[in-house]
Design a protein around this motif. Structure first.
Motif, PDB file in Angstrom:
ATOM      1  N   CYS B  35       0.850  -1.206   0.000  1.00  0.00           N
ATOM      2  CA  CYS B  35       0.000   0.000   0.000  1.00  0.00           C
ATOM      3  C   CYS B  35       0.878   1.246   0.000  1.00  0.00           C
ATOM      4  O   CYS B  35       0.591   2.220  -0.684  1.00  0.00           O
ATOM      5  CB  CYS B  35      -0.886   0.068   1.231  1.00  0.00           C
ATOM      6  SG  CYS B  35      -2.021  -1.278   1.391  1.00  0.00           S
ATOM      7  N   CYS B  72      -3.873   1.855   5.964  1.00  0.00           N
ATOM      8  CA  CYS B  72      -3.496   1.856   4.554  1.00  0.00           C
ATOM      9  C   CYS B  72      -3.943   3.083   3.771  1.00  0.00           C
ATOM     10  O   CYS B  72      -3.289   3.503   2.839  1.00  0.00           O
ATOM     11  CB  CYS B  72      -4.021   0.600   3.893  1.00  0.00           C
ATOM     12  SG  CYS B  72      -3.572  -0.867   4.807  1.00  0.00           S
ATOM     13  N   GLN B  73      -5.085   3.630   4.116  1.00  0.00           N
ATOM     14  CA  GLN B  73      -5.571   4.738   3.291  1.00  0.00           C
ATOM     15  C   GLN B  73      -4.767   6.018   3.508  1.00  0.00           C
ATOM     16  O   GLN B  73      -4.840   6.935   2.704  1.00  0.00           O
ATOM     17  CB  GLN B  73      -7.036   5.006   3.562  1.00  0.00           C
ATOM     18  CG  GLN B  73      -7.263   5.644   4.905  1.00  0.00           C
ATOM     19  CD  GLN B  73      -8.724   5.917   5.117  1.00  0.00           C
ATOM     20  OE1 GLN B  73      -9.561   5.072   4.870  1.00  0.00           O
ATOM     21  NE2 GLN B  73      -9.035   7.111   5.568  1.00  0.00           N
ATOM     22  N   GLY B 221     -10.365  -8.991  -0.992  1.00  0.00           N
ATOM     23  CA  GLY B 221     -10.735  -8.097   0.108  1.00  0.00           C
ATOM     24  C   GLY B 221     -10.080  -8.493   1.418  1.00  0.00           C
ATOM     25  O   GLY B 221     -10.508  -8.057   2.476  1.00  0.00           O
ATOM     26  N   ALA B 222      -9.038  -9.324   1.370  1.00  0.00           N
ATOM     27  CA  ALA B 222      -8.366  -9.732   2.599  1.00  0.00           C
ATOM     28  C   ALA B 222      -6.864  -9.678   2.373  1.00  0.00           C
ATOM     29  O   ALA B 222      -6.371 -10.225   1.391  1.00  0.00           O
ATOM     30  CB  ALA B 222      -8.784 -11.142   2.986  1.00  0.00           C
ATOM     31  N   THR B 377     -12.378  -2.937   4.880  1.00  0.00           N
ATOM     32  CA  THR B 377     -12.374  -2.234   3.594  1.00  0.00           C
ATOM     33  C   THR B 377     -13.792  -1.894   3.156  1.00  0.00           C
ATOM     34  O   THR B 377     -14.751  -2.212   3.850  1.00  0.00           O
ATOM     35  CB  THR B 377     -11.745  -3.108   2.486  1.00  0.00           C
ATOM     36  OG1 THR B 377     -12.556  -4.266   2.336  1.00  0.00           O
ATOM     37  CG2 THR B 377     -10.331  -3.527   2.811  1.00  0.00           C
ATOM     38  N   GLY B 378     -13.906  -1.293   2.009  1.00  0.00           N
ATOM     39  CA  GLY B 378     -15.218  -0.983   1.439  1.00  0.00           C
ATOM     40  C   GLY B 378     -15.680   0.411   1.815  1.00  0.00           C
ATOM     41  O   GLY B 378     -14.884   1.346   1.898  1.00  0.00           O
ATOM     42  N   HIS B 379     -16.986   0.534   2.089  1.00  0.00           N
ATOM     43  CA  HIS B 379     -17.596   1.839   2.324  1.00  0.00           C
ATOM     44  C   HIS B 379     -17.487   2.267   3.776  1.00  0.00           C
ATOM     45  O   HIS B 379     -18.482   2.379   4.485  1.00  0.00           O
ATOM     46  CB  HIS B 379     -19.064   1.800   1.914  1.00  0.00           C
ATOM     47  CG  HIS B 379     -19.258   1.508   0.459  1.00  0.00           C
ATOM     48  ND1 HIS B 379     -20.224   0.667  -0.018  1.00  0.00           N
ATOM     49  CD2 HIS B 379     -18.594   1.951  -0.631  1.00  0.00           C
ATOM     50  CE1 HIS B 379     -20.154   0.595  -1.333  1.00  0.00           C
ATOM     51  NE2 HIS B 379     -19.172   1.364  -1.732  1.00  0.00           N
ATOM     52  N   VAL B 380     -16.276   2.506   4.217  1.00  0.00           N
ATOM     53  CA  VAL B 380     -16.070   2.910   5.597  1.00  0.00           C
ATOM     54  C   VAL B 380     -14.982   3.991   5.588  1.00  0.00           C
ATOM     55  O   VAL B 380     -14.133   4.003   4.696  1.00  0.00           O
ATOM     56  CB  VAL B 380     -15.700   1.652   6.436  1.00  0.00           C
ATOM     57  CG1 VAL B 380     -14.368   1.072   6.008  1.00  0.00           C
ATOM     58  CG2 VAL B 380     -15.720   1.911   7.911  1.00  0.00           C
ATOM     59  N   THR B 383      -9.988   2.768   6.316  1.00  0.00           N
ATOM     60  CA  THR B 383      -9.748   1.395   5.876  1.00  0.00           C
ATOM     61  C   THR B 383      -8.324   1.009   6.227  1.00  0.00           C
ATOM     62  O   THR B 383      -7.428   1.840   6.295  1.00  0.00           O
ATOM     63  CB  THR B 383      -9.940   1.244   4.361  1.00  0.00           C
ATOM     64  OG1 THR B 383      -9.252   2.288   3.710  1.00  0.00           O
ATOM     65  CG2 THR B 383     -11.379   1.286   3.969  1.00  0.00           C
ATOM     66  N   GLY B 384      -8.136  -0.285   6.434  1.00  0.00           N
ATOM     67  CA  GLY B 384      -6.797  -0.764   6.739  1.00  0.00           C
ATOM     68  C   GLY B 384      -6.849  -2.069   7.498  1.00  0.00           C
ATOM     69  O   GLY B 384      -7.885  -2.737   7.551  1.00  0.00           O
ATOM     70  N   GLN B 406     -18.980   6.536   4.892  1.00  0.00           N
ATOM     71  CA  GLN B 406     -18.396   7.674   4.176  1.00  0.00           C
ATOM     72  C   GLN B 406     -19.537   8.566   3.687  1.00  0.00           C
ATOM     73  O   GLN B 406     -20.627   8.070   3.402  1.00  0.00           O
ATOM     74  CB  GLN B 406     -17.652   7.182   2.932  1.00  0.00           C
ATOM     75  CG  GLN B 406     -16.489   6.258   3.198  1.00  0.00           C
ATOM     76  CD  GLN B 406     -15.998   5.619   1.912  1.00  0.00           C
ATOM     77  OE1 GLN B 406     -16.770   5.071   1.137  1.00  0.00           O
ATOM     78  NE2 GLN B 406     -14.704   5.679   1.690  1.00  0.00           N
ATOM     79  N   VAL B 451     -15.636  -6.579   4.432  1.00  0.00           N
ATOM     80  CA  VAL B 451     -15.957  -5.555   3.445  1.00  0.00           C
ATOM     81  C   VAL B 451     -17.276  -4.889   3.839  1.00  0.00           C
ATOM     82  O   VAL B 451     -18.318  -5.537   3.877  1.00  0.00           O
ATOM     83  CB  VAL B 451     -16.068  -6.150   2.023  1.00  0.00           C
ATOM     84  CG1 VAL B 451     -16.240  -5.046   0.998  1.00  0.00           C
ATOM     85  CG2 VAL B 451     -14.842  -6.991   1.700  1.00  0.00           C
ATOM     86  N   VAL B 452     -17.188  -3.603   4.148  1.00  0.00           N
ATOM     87  CA  VAL B 452     -18.365  -2.870   4.600  1.00  0.00           C
ATOM     88  C   VAL B 452     -19.109  -2.324   3.383  1.00  0.00           C
ATOM     89  O   VAL B 452     -18.492  -1.853   2.420  1.00  0.00           O
ATOM     90  CB  VAL B 452     -17.933  -1.705   5.518  1.00  0.00           C
ATOM     91  CG1 VAL B 452     -19.130  -0.904   5.978  1.00  0.00           C
ATOM     92  CG2 VAL B 452     -17.161  -2.248   6.718  1.00  0.00           C
TER      93      VAL B 452
END
Lengths: 160, 615
Positions: B35, B72-73, B221-222, B377-380, B383-384, B406, B451-452
């Protein structure tokens, strides 16, 4: 194809059973794909029937039996990328390059591939072009990016 | 560093390394995992090295490049010590200011600090980051103080002391008992008690035995295993060595995904350094224990994450699973007793030995002990990689650590357990992360993908996505899996494209049962889970697709379209310019000609007032 490189890859292999897959990986890395000639070399070198080598080369996703383009575009289709719009990124590349995943453009400039996850999910949706990761993609950014790579490629081709 | 020939050498080596490290007056830590690199850490490092040389600081400042630190983000992250300040999203252009202000003048560059969205407050110290504050970073936290390509860092942080302890003062049986008492269960998804596996392997008949680290982390996603292997490879090697001693093995393999080039490189480097120091090879630390590890790269087959398929691949075959009537602990790799564990399981072992089983068993729930790393991850918002004590609720992970949704949207589900897992609705977010609790709710712990999804995700589409994935990755050996997933996918395609009927729902359920019952390995057995869990919790979305021919989230292409809201439209005409298909018509108000629209979304991306949306 540099035969000496192929020889180096084949040298001292065979101590472990999985070396045959490792060798195919290295040859794929060196050459971009696995032509019949190389599969024959591996078959001879490991004393494994050609059909077994072909079986490995066609089972595992990492191997390609067809030549690839000068630029490799990989769209990540992992879950995190998917929910953030990866299918639209793939649509955009397909529309721009006019090839389906796994195919190469007629001018051999681009090969389009998909991957199930690159494990860099925080940056999704991700598109990798020639090994460089581009995160947080959108159809617009992708269009500009592909355009820049195509321009660069044409300049190189023209200068040859 | 000289070779360690006896146990006491390790302690004196550590002393020297610690002394050397405490003499570094200023330390800069830059995260350079996948990342980090993808976010530009390589450029930052180059700029930093150049600047330090230019300013004559190269000798005074120690720069450590670490693996992924989890947030990570915000990568690349840069920590300056002893100032104890963390900078986020660092760019090459920021380097000269960081050097001048923080390294020379000891001042904080506020504009590079993390700003907590909830409180609006600037966070300076890494420990104060809300994302880290509520975690229990037993495993992933060490990435911050370790350069994965420097065994010295690992040893200075106490590395290989668990191995030394085991080799000098524990019998193999005592090691297994200690692991049993800790309650450690497999982190790859199955949750099988690690000690039981080791014991069965030890008791199996045969001369040669093997230990394998499964790092074929294929769940989309993992990426917990990538984080550990890239950031702290020696912890996995040490765990494998302790396991090998316990079961009586001298040979180990790390099977890593080809898609993780950095993890492959760091593991290979770690093995080489361990060999050079005498921590791998004959008579390790002067004891009777000898051990070697080799790295094998996967070749892009998801099914190779399954233990028997992985072993077939290690044998140089195609990765097809075998029947598990005979357990791999008795006849695994090359038909010999084999103990295969996941990366995170191995990483837990040295810590259990060092801190004691009671310490480990003191964390978590009744049946699930210790901590677990999740890839959030996903819509949150945040992320990390998140490491929490077992028993932490999904709500705490998604809202307290992840920061919630988000852009003010509503979170409606979380997908756990990868393709074999399921989607849990927001109503169940009080569930704890616990093997049994998640299984009972129709999902699973899995390896740790989380994954959200907010209301912009369509659950029929999500089910279709996973099924497509599993159909593609089915090795084809078992007919119910090979053909059944294909037939199920056709039905989901009918739903997503507006051709579905309510009767097909029953066929779908029948097929789901048949695929699960008629498959050899976990891929097929669990393939129906994403469909079954979405049917269970999001039945209304299926009905909307079937009865109303409508995709409530506007995701399914055939049922969705782009529209321009005339009340919001600023009449600027930029969308007309942006549309490559000439689908936007200029009349009294701008309109999209649905027959021409290719749904590329460029118009919505271009619109500055947000008047164009997908419905």
């Amino acid at each position: 194809m540099e035969l000496s490189n192929v020889d180096t890859i084949l040298e001292n292999r065979g101590a472990e059973p999985f070396d045959i897959i490792e060798v195919l990986q290295d040859l794929q890395g060196l050459h971009g794909y696995l032509p019949e000639e190389l599969l024959c070399r591996v078959s001879e070198s490991f004393a494994v029937p050609l059909i077994e080598v072909f079986r490995l080369a066609s089972f595992y996703r990492a191997f390609s039996l067809k030549p690839r383009g000068r630029h490799l575009v990989t769209v990540c289709l992992g879950t995190a990328c998917h929910v953030r719009g990866a299918p639209r990124m793939l649509d955009e590349v397909v529309a721009q390059l006019d090839v389906e995943p796994g195919e190469t453009t007629e001018d051999r400039a681009f090969t389009l591939e998909t991957v199930n996850c690159l494990g860099a999910c925080a940056l999704g949706p991700i598109v990798v072009i020639d090994g460089e990761y581009h995160g947080d993609m959108s159809p617009g950014k992708l269009r500009a990016l592909l355009g820049a790579v195509r321009d660069g490629d044409q300049a190189v081709v023209a200068s040859v | 560093m000289s070779r360690l020939v006896e146990v006491s050498d390790l302690a004196s080596c550590r002393e020297g390394l610690t002394r050397e490290r405490s003499a570094w007056p200023i330390r800069v830590t830059l995260s350079g995992g996948t990342c980090g690199e993808a976010s530009g850490s390589t450029g930052v490092l180059k700029a930093l090295t150049t600047q330090l040389h230019k300013d004559g600081l190269a000798e005074k400042v120690h720069v450590r490049v670490t693996g992924c630190q989890g947030f990570c983000q915000e990568e690349p992250l840069l920590i300056v010590e002893p100032l104890d300040v963390l900078y986020c999203n660092v760019k090459s252009e920021d380097v000269s200011e960081i050097v001048r202000e923080s390294l020379v003048n000891g001042r904080v560059v506020e504009r590079l600090c993390f700003v907590d969205g909830a409180s609006g407050r600037t966070v300076q110290r890494p420990a104060d980051l809300p994302f880290f504050a509520k975690q229990d970073r037993e495993l992933i936290g060490h990435n911050q103080s370790i350069d994965p390509c420097d065994i010295g860092d690992y040893i200075a942080n106490g590395g290989y002391s668990a191995l030394a302890h085991v080799l000098t003062s524990m019998s193999p049986e005592a090691v297994i008992e200690e692991i049993r008492a800790s309650g450690l269960r497999g982190r790859g998804g199955g949750g099988y008690p690690t000690a039981r596996k080791w014991e069965q392997c030890r008791e199996a008949s045969g001369q040669e035995r093997y230990v394998i680290c499964n790092a074929d982390e294929g769940d989309p996603g993992a990426y917990m295993d990538r984080g550990l292997l890239e950031g702290n490879p020696h912890s996995i090697l040490e765990g494998m060595m302790i396991g090998a001693y316990a079961i009586g093995s001298n040979q180990g393999y790390v099977y890593v995904r080809n898609e993780y080039p950095l993890a492959v490189a760091h593991t290979r480097e770690a093995i080489e350094q361990a060999w050079d120091l005498g921590l791998l090879g004959e008579r390790i630390l002067g004891t009777d224990f000898s051990f070697d590890v080799k790295v094998a790269r996967g070749a892009g087959a998801f099914v190779c994450g399954e233990s028997t398929a992985l072993m077939a691949s290690l044998e140089g075959q195609v990765g097809e699973p075998r029947s598990k009537d005979i357990h791999t602990v008795e006849r695994g790799y090359l038909d010999r007793p084999t103990a295969l564990n996941n990366v995170e399981t191995w990483a837990n072992v040295p810590r259990i030995i060092s801190n004691g089983s009671a310490w480990f068993a003191g964390k978590g729930t009744d049946q699930s002990k210790g901590t677990k790393i999740f890839a959030l991850t996903g819509h949150v918002k945040n992320t990390g990689l998140v490491e929490v004590e077992m028993g932490t609720t999904l709500r705490e992970i998604i809202f307290d650590i992840g920061g919630g949704p988000q852009n003010g949207k509503q979170i409606k589900a979380v997908q756990t357990g990868g393709p074999s897992g399921g989607c849990l609705p927001a109503a169940l977010f009080a569930l704890p992360v616990d093997y049994e609790a998640l299984s009972a709710a129709g999902s699973m712990m899995g390896s740790g993908g989380m994954v959200v999804m907010d209301d912009s995700a369509c659950m029929v589409d999500v089910a279709r996505y996973f099924l497509k994935f599993l159909k593609d990755e089915s090795c084809g050996k078992c007919v119910p899996c090979r053909v059944g997933t294909d037939r199920m996918l056709e039905i989901l395609a009918d739903f997503a494209e507006g051709r579905g009927t309510m009767e097909q729902l029953d066929t779908l359920k029948d097929l789901a049962w048949a695929v699960g019952a008629g498959s050899l390995c976990a891929l097929g057995k669990t393939a129906p889970n994403p469909v079954l869990s979405t049917l269970r919790y999001f039945h209304d979305e299926y009905e909307a697709h079937i009865r109303d021919r409508r995709c409530p989230a506007g995701v399914c292409r055939a049922l969705a379209r782009y529209v321009i809201d005339p009340d919001l439209c600023a009449d600027c005409g930029q969308c007309v310019e942006a549309c490559p298909h000439g689908a936007i018509l200029e009349a009294d108000v701008y309109q999209i000609d649905q027959t021409l629209c290719e749904q590329c979304g460029l118009c919505a991306e271009t619109c500055v007032v947000g008047a164009i949306s997908r419905v």
